[in-house]
Design a protein around this motif. Structure first.
Motif, PDB file in Angstrom:
ATOM      1  N   ASP A  92      -3.342  17.554  28.354  1.00  0.00           N
ATOM      2  CA  ASP A  92      -3.823  16.593  27.368  1.00  0.00           C
ATOM      3  C   ASP A  92      -3.389  17.116  26.001  1.00  0.00           C
ATOM      4  O   ASP A  92      -3.831  18.194  25.572  1.00  0.00           O
ATOM      5  CB  ASP A  92      -5.345  16.457  27.427  1.00  0.00           C
ATOM      6  CG  ASP A  92      -5.865  15.412  26.452  1.00  0.00           C
ATOM      7  OD1 ASP A  92      -6.101  14.281  26.885  1.00  0.00           O
ATOM      8  OD2 ASP A  92      -6.019  15.746  25.251  1.00  0.00           O
TER       9      ASP A  92
ATOM     10  N   GLY B  43      -3.056  16.445  21.962  1.00  0.00           N
ATOM     11  CA  GLY B  43      -3.416  15.725  20.762  1.00  0.00           C
ATOM     12  C   GLY B  43      -2.577  16.246  19.608  1.00  0.00           C
ATOM     13  O   GLY B  43      -2.744  17.397  19.186  1.00  0.00           O
TER      14      GLY B  43
ATOM     15  N   ASP C 144      -1.567  13.207  29.276  1.00  0.00           N
ATOM     16  CA  ASP C 144      -2.003  12.303  28.217  1.00  0.00           C
ATOM     17  C   ASP C 144      -1.451  12.852  26.913  1.00  0.00           C
ATOM     18  O   ASP C 144      -1.690  14.022  26.577  1.00  0.00           O
ATOM     19  CB  ASP C 144      -3.528  12.212  28.144  1.00  0.00           C
ATOM     20  CG  ASP C 144      -4.112  11.324  29.230  1.00  0.00           C
ATOM     21  OD1 ASP C 144      -3.681  10.170  29.333  1.00  0.00           O
ATOM     22  OD2 ASP C 144      -4.986  11.800  29.984  1.00  0.00           O
TER      23      ASP C 144
ATOM     24  N   SER D  85      -1.217  12.018  22.864  1.00  0.00           N
ATOM     25  CA  SER D  85      -1.696  11.212  21.746  1.00  0.00           C
ATOM     26  C   SER D  85      -1.070  11.758  20.459  1.00  0.00           C
ATOM     27  O   SER D  85      -1.211  12.947  20.160  1.00  0.00           O
ATOM     28  CB  SER D  85      -3.220  11.275  21.670  1.00  0.00           C
ATOM     29  OG  SER D  85      -3.706  10.550  20.576  1.00  0.00           O
TER      30      SER D  85
ATOM     31  N   THR E  21      -0.328  11.187  16.261  1.00  0.00           N
ATOM     32  CA  THR E  21      -0.659  10.517  14.999  1.00  0.00           C
ATOM     33  C   THR E  21       0.499  10.703  14.021  1.00  0.00           C
ATOM     34  O   THR E  21       0.933  11.837  13.775  1.00  0.00           O
ATOM     35  CB  THR E  21      -1.948  11.085  14.394  1.00  0.00           C
ATOM     36  OG1 THR E  21      -3.021  10.908  15.320  1.00  0.00           O
ATOM     37  CG2 THR E  21      -2.303  10.375  13.103  1.00  0.00           C
TER      38      THR E  21
ATOM     39  N   GLN F 107      -1.177   3.376  26.184  1.00  0.00           N
ATOM     40  CA  GLN F 107      -2.566   3.027  26.436  1.00  0.00           C
ATOM     41  C   GLN F 107      -3.209   2.307  25.256  1.00  0.00           C
ATOM     42  O   GLN F 107      -3.993   1.379  25.437  1.00  0.00           O
ATOM     43  CB  GLN F 107      -3.384   4.300  26.752  1.00  0.00           C
ATOM     44  CG  GLN F 107      -2.896   5.062  27.963  1.00  0.00           C
ATOM     45  CD  GLN F 107      -3.098   4.293  29.245  1.00  0.00           C
ATOM     46  OE1 GLN F 107      -4.226   4.030  29.664  1.00  0.00           O
ATOM     47  NE2 GLN F 107      -2.002   3.906  29.877  1.00  0.00           N
TER      48      GLN F 107
ATOM     49  N   THR G 295      -2.916   1.784  20.535  1.00  0.00           N
ATOM     50  CA  THR G 295      -2.514   2.191  19.195  1.00  0.00           C
ATOM     51  C   THR G 295      -3.681   1.890  18.264  1.00  0.00           C
ATOM     52  O   THR G 295      -4.418   0.921  18.469  1.00  0.00           O
ATOM     53  CB  THR G 295      -1.271   1.429  18.694  1.00  0.00           C
ATOM     54  OG1 THR G 295      -1.552   0.027  18.692  1.00  0.00           O
ATOM     55  CG2 THR G 295      -0.072   1.696  19.594  1.00  0.00           C
TER      56      THR G 295
ATOM     57  N   ARG H 194      -2.098   6.098  15.422  1.00  0.00           N
ATOM     58  CA  ARG H 194      -2.139   6.937  16.619  1.00  0.00           C
ATOM     59  C   ARG H 194      -1.593   6.154  17.811  1.00  0.00           C
ATOM     60  O   ARG H 194      -2.025   5.035  18.085  1.00  0.00           O
ATOM     61  CB  ARG H 194      -3.570   7.402  16.916  1.00  0.00           C
ATOM     62  CG  ARG H 194      -3.697   8.229  18.194  1.00  0.00           C
ATOM     63  CD  ARG H 194      -5.113   8.751  18.399  1.00  0.00           C
ATOM     64  NE  ARG H 194      -5.488   9.686  17.354  1.00  0.00           N
ATOM     65  CZ  ARG H 194      -5.165  10.974  17.344  1.00  0.00           C
ATOM     66  NH1 ARG H 194      -4.441  11.477  18.337  1.00  0.00           N
ATOM     67  NH2 ARG H 194      -5.562  11.762  16.371  1.00  0.00           N
ATOM     68  N   TYR H 195      -0.641   6.764  18.506  1.00  0.00           N
ATOM     69  CA  TYR H 195      -0.083   6.220  19.745  1.00  0.00           C
ATOM     70  C   TYR H 195      -0.547   7.091  20.902  1.00  0.00           C
ATOM     71  O   TYR H 195      -0.346   8.310  20.882  1.00  0.00           O
ATOM     72  CB  TYR H 195       1.445   6.207  19.688  1.00  0.00           C
ATOM     73  CG  TYR H 195       2.014   5.277  18.653  1.00  0.00           C
ATOM     74  CD1 TYR H 195       2.428   3.996  18.994  1.00  0.00           C
ATOM     75  CD2 TYR H 195       2.126   5.674  17.316  1.00  0.00           C
ATOM     76  CE1 TYR H 195       2.948   3.129  18.037  1.00  0.00           C
ATOM     77  CE2 TYR H 195       2.639   4.816  16.353  1.00  0.00           C
ATOM     78  CZ  TYR H 195       3.053   3.544  16.724  1.00  0.00           C
ATOM     79  OH  TYR H 195       3.560   2.691  15.769  1.00  0.00           O
ATOM     80  N   SER H 196      -1.133   6.467  21.913  1.00  0.00           N
ATOM     81  CA  SER H 196      -1.652   7.213  23.057  1.00  0.00           C
ATOM     82  C   SER H 196      -0.910   6.805  24.329  1.00  0.00           C
ATOM     83  O   SER H 196      -0.941   5.627  24.717  1.00  0.00           O
ATOM     84  CB  SER H 196      -3.156   6.962  23.219  1.00  0.00           C
ATOM     85  OG  SER H 196      -3.863   7.444  22.088  1.00  0.00           O
ATOM     86  N   TRP H 197      -0.259   7.764  24.949  1.00  0.00           N
ATOM     87  CA  TRP H 197       0.569   7.548  26.131  1.00  0.00           C
ATOM     88  C   TRP H 197      -0.014   8.266  27.338  1.00  0.00           C
ATOM     89  O   TRP H 197      -0.593   9.349  27.198  1.00  0.00           O
ATOM     90  CB  TRP H 197       1.991   8.058  25.881  1.00  0.00           C
ATOM     91  CG  TRP H 197       2.711   7.321  24.798  1.00  0.00           C
ATOM     92  CD1 TRP H 197       2.674   7.575  23.454  1.00  0.00           C
ATOM     93  CD2 TRP H 197       3.566   6.186  24.965  1.00  0.00           C
ATOM     94  NE1 TRP H 197       3.448   6.679  22.774  1.00  0.00           N
ATOM     95  CE2 TRP H 197       4.022   5.808  23.682  1.00  0.00           C
ATOM     96  CE3 TRP H 197       4.007   5.460  26.071  1.00  0.00           C
ATOM     97  CZ2 TRP H 197       4.887   4.742  23.472  1.00  0.00           C
ATOM     98  CZ3 TRP H 197       4.869   4.394  25.870  1.00  0.00           C
ATOM     99  CH2 TRP H 197       5.297   4.048  24.583  1.00  0.00           C
ATOM    100  N   ARG H 198       0.158   7.687  28.506  1.00  0.00           N
ATOM    101  CA  ARG H 198      -0.346   8.309  29.740  1.00  0.00           C
ATOM    102  C   ARG H 198       0.728   8.297  30.815  1.00  0.00           C
ATOM    103  O   ARG H 198       1.329   7.260  31.120  1.00  0.00           O
ATOM    104  CB  ARG H 198      -1.586   7.587  30.246  1.00  0.00           C
ATOM    105  CG  ARG H 198      -2.040   8.036  31.651  1.00  0.00           C
ATOM    106  CD  ARG H 198      -3.452   7.598  31.946  1.00  0.00           C
ATOM    107  NE  ARG H 198      -4.406   8.325  31.109  1.00  0.00           N
ATOM    108  CZ  ARG H 198      -5.723   8.085  31.094  1.00  0.00           C
ATOM    109  NH1 ARG H 198      -6.220   7.110  31.843  1.00  0.00           N
ATOM    110  NH2 ARG H 198      -6.510   8.792  30.319  1.00  0.00           N
TER     111      ARG H 198
END
Length: 500
Positions: A53, A55, A178, A180, A182, A196, A198, A206-210
């Motif tokens: 994970d 960040g 995961d 994420s 910014t 997942q 924005t 923030r872009y969050s990808w999985r």
């Protein structure tokens, strides 16, 4: 739902067992390498990662990256200490919630000593806080972090993770992700898997990808910049997301004309390799000066230079074939590189036949005849080429010749059953050349030891295959090079696909 009833006494005993730390006397440090002879210092021993994970916060103007990596793993031995592969500056490490001590060694080792020893076969959570300017870091005299005019790209093989997240950096330790990121508003961040969400706040997005399927560390990618994103769905139902730098100039049209065919090509490849193994597909073309492409899982990296001479779907076929051969089924060791590159090249030959620009047999005859017996091409053994020759042309072209020889030996029915069954047999896992030979023998019912040895391991030109002999007898003439298939120019344009 079935609920298991556990007696209170048993539960208490189990809890007590989990609470007992490993004896310091029984513990030893994890190895600083995972045991790959091609890259002795890559990867680490003592644990197996299940999830990363990440960040991240990135500033394109200064190339500053700050991150918190949470790594879920399980120990494979009693551990007093373990390593992560990483280059940026670390401010804190926690293991199972407690502060750990840490130091660095070698070219890329982060040595972590937990507060208490770790028992074998127990889950651990490792949190690493870090920051730095990736473009200022190097190992072995190079960097795989590529700055662009408006951001950066992490995509390289066999290593790229060290510059942006701590990891067990070897294909044999795959994990889910995961990611994420910014970035300033107006800048996009692209990674593997599915987007997942924005969200924007205080001038940053923030872009969050999985990535929900196991992924090797070198297949994890990150692209940050001013990008145009396109989305579609293939006829077979695969979601496709592509991204293009807004500064591709003359290469823009050719890049889009190639990469926008991703969904069509994924569906076509599924006919040979079985169902597409991931939740999304796509690619990205950033504003970089590198020359190669890379099969970064679900989101292929393409250099703009791959399209400098016009559209080239052959390179798209090559990288998408890797989603089965290399990404879904990954290498056990780096010596097994033929399982990646030979099959991706053969997919290009199949595409040539599909497009009416030369059959696989014609391409095999051309490649075989184009390299005389004294050509160094034949001295490289695709089945174990050595670290210096992993991406030699022979691994691709002689590797594809070996696949055509296999097809000629077992016949089309067995051959295409092998092509389609192999990704299913080892789905989301790792395999070796020896594993593939065993599977091919199982499916075909034939002993293939001599064929594999001849085409993959002997440092000499094999005797002409029966198909080539037949063409000579029909009038091509001994030593003659057959006519060059029309597809060859586009295929040859990808010869530096992983090294340019």
């Amino acid at each position: 739902m079935h609920r298991r009833i556990i007696a209170p006494g048993a539960l208490a005993a189990a809890s007590l067992l989990l609470a007992i730390p490993a004896s310091a006397a029984s513990c030893s440090p994890g190895a600083p390498g995972i045991g790959d002879p091609y890259y002795p210092a890559y990867g680490n021993g003592g644990y197996d990662v299940s999830h990363y994970d990440l960040g991240l916060r990135y500033q394109p103007a200064t190339d500053e990256l700050a991150g918190t990596a949470t790594i879920l793993a399980r120990t494979t031995q009693d551990l007093s200490r373990f390593d992560l592969d990483f280059l940026l500056d670390v401010s804190e490490v926690r293991v199972n919630g407690a502060r750990a001590t840490f130091t660095t060694s070698g070219e890329h080792e982060l040595e972590v000593t937990p507060k208490t020893p770790l028992a074998k076969n127990t889950p651990i959570t490792v949190v690493v806080r870090y920051s730095g300017v990736p473009s200022t870091k190097s190992a072995y005299g190079f960097t795989t972090w590529h700055r662009t005019p408006d951001g950066a790209v992490a995509a390289d093989e066999p290593e790229s993770a060290w510059w942006w997240f701590p990891s067990n950096d070897h294909p044999s330790d795959k994990a889910t992700y995961d990611v994420s990121v910014t970035v300033p508003d107006g800048t996009q961040a692209v990674s593997n898997g599915t987007l997942q969400s924005t969200s924007s706040q205080l001038g940053r997005t923030r872009y969050s990808w999985r990535q929900n399927k196991p992924q090797a560390t070198y297949l994890a990618t990150l692209a940050i910049g001013k990008l145009d994103l396109t989305t579609s769905t293939s006829d077979g139902g695969v979601p496709v997301l592509n991204a293009y730098s807004r500064n591709l100039g003359d290469n823009d049209g050719a890049a889009r004309a190639s990469v926008e065919r991703t969904g069509e090509i994924v569906d076509w490849l599924s006919g040979y390799f079985g169902p597409y193994p991931f939740a999304s597909a796509g690619g990205y073309v950033p504003d970089t000066t590198t020359g190669y492409a890379l099969e970064t899982q679900t989101r292929v990296y393409y250099s703009p230079r791959q399209f400098a001479n016009g559209a080239n779907t052959s390179v798209v076929v090559h990288e998408l074939a890797h989603q089965w051969y290399g990404d879904d089924v990954s290498l056990k060791g780096r010596k097994d590189i033929w399982l990646n590159e030979g099959f991706a090249r053969y997919a290009q030959w199949l595409w040539s036949e599909h497009e009416g620009e030369g059959t696989t047999r014609q391409l095999a005859q051309y490649v075989y005849a184009a390299h005389p017996a004294d050509d160094a091409f034949w001295t490289v053994a695709p089945g174990d080429p050595g670290p210096a020759d992993q991406f030699d042309l022979a691994v691709y072209d002689r590797g594809a010749l070996a696949i055509q020889a296999l097809r000629d030996e077992v016949g089309d029915d067995a051959f295409f059953a092998i092509l389609k069954g192999w990704p299913k047999e080892h789905a989301y896992g790792n395999a070796s050349v020896a594993d593939f030979r065993g599977y091919a023998e199982q499916v075909s019912g034939k002993s293939l030891s001599a064929l594999f040895d001849t085409w993959l391991f002997q440092p000499s030109k094999p005797a002409a295959p029966a198909a080539r002999t037949a063409s000579i007898a029909s009038g091509a003439g001994a030593g003659a090079v057959p006519a060059r298939p029309r597809s060859w120019q586009k295929i040859a344009a990808t010869n530096d696909v992983h090294t340019g």
